[in-house]
Design an enzyme around this catalytic site. Sequence first.
Site: not given
Length: 468
Positions: A394-396, A435
């Site tokens: 997701n965040d990466v 996050a």
Amino acid sequence: MFDSPFALEIGYLIGTILFIIGLRQLSHPDTARKGNMLAGVGMIIAIIVTLLFYDYDPGAEFVGVKNMGWILAAIAVASVIGWMVSVKIKMTAMPELVSLFNGLGGAAAATIAMVEYTSKSSFDTGTLAVLFLSLVIGGMSFTGSMIAYGKLAGKVGDIFSPIMTWVNLLFLIGSVGIIGYGLASPDAMDGNIAWILLGISLAYGIFFVMPIGGADMPVVISLLNSFTGVAAAFAGFLYGNQVMITGGILVGSAGTILTVLMCEAMNRSLLNVIIGDFGGEGGGGKGQAGEQVAKEITLTDAAILCAYAQRVCIVPGYGLAVAQAQHACHEFEKLLEAKGVDVYYAIHPVAGRMPGHMNVLLAEADVPYPKLYEMDDANPVMDTTDVVIVVGANDVVNPGAEDDPGSPIYGMPIIQVHNAKNCIIMKRSMNPGYAGIQNPLFFRDKSRMLFGDAKDSLTKLSSEVKSL
């Protein structure tokens, strides 16, 4: 008969050399297993020569190691426990195991320091400084690693509060002040200064890790690993044990270098990690979902899109580990390659819960290492990739890190999957990542969502590819 000091030093030298060679071979998957074995042999040699040739009272008649029965019993029990845990542990739980080992190493260093402090009546300034540092770093590493273990296992929640930063700074300043006071007045406070330092270090470890979110755990694990190594090196100084000093320095320096690299990969500063101002609550920014609607894709359409592509990239994340989908992913990759598709994996430095987590998972599934592209190698070829499949990440892959100054992860390097021609995102739901922010990638024209368990989705996707 061997001269005991000479035999001891030779054994330590051989152990040290094996540590260094083993660490060097850990740098590549093809030699990592051999490197791990060599380092293990080095440790066994160090233990054996210590038991046989360590002189409890140098300068007098050779006495050897005391309490040999208790030591051998402890080694036997620990070996059995370690073997059983290592055999039974799942790859998805490897981060928890690493945290546990880190914590036990820190506890051992702190215990050595306390035993030394309580067994002698006086120390020179240098020895006392080393003792205090081993105590503080080891204690903090122990409780910090235990909290990290609890977070990774889902047993401990996050506590986000601006006051935590100031509390952590107070602990740091207090520790430095008390160490300075203790060095200036070794007999101050009736010898209780070590116990006070131990209490502060144990509390600091808890407060340091407690505010840190799951997405930031790779950096924390790496940092705690370096702390444990430094504590072990200080413990080695207390006994003049060269192999402990060398091993601790190797672990501490390697962990520190890795921590710096992890911080760069997440656009964080090392100071923020140390004071706990790291991985706070997610915020808004123009990347929030609003009234946007994500478009879904069927298994059949996804299979057709991948099977007739020239190049496909798979981006694994922690969702891959949770679903234990690495074998299903490798099977899907092999089916695509049988149809002439060029398949590679793009690995973000902090994907998963510990450094190298995705590499370990994919290695377990026998994915060839050359197919694993690091982020800096994957991004330049992303615009020539026909399909990217994001599996539980997701965040990466959040483009808000590049184009949304209001995003909490703005400036963090990401895998630029948004530059590919098509993007398929496998997720259980539309929930945000660790996050705590929404990913605008989900709502872009080239993106399609494939909801469901990653292992189940990949298995069904493989079946669809076979039927084409």
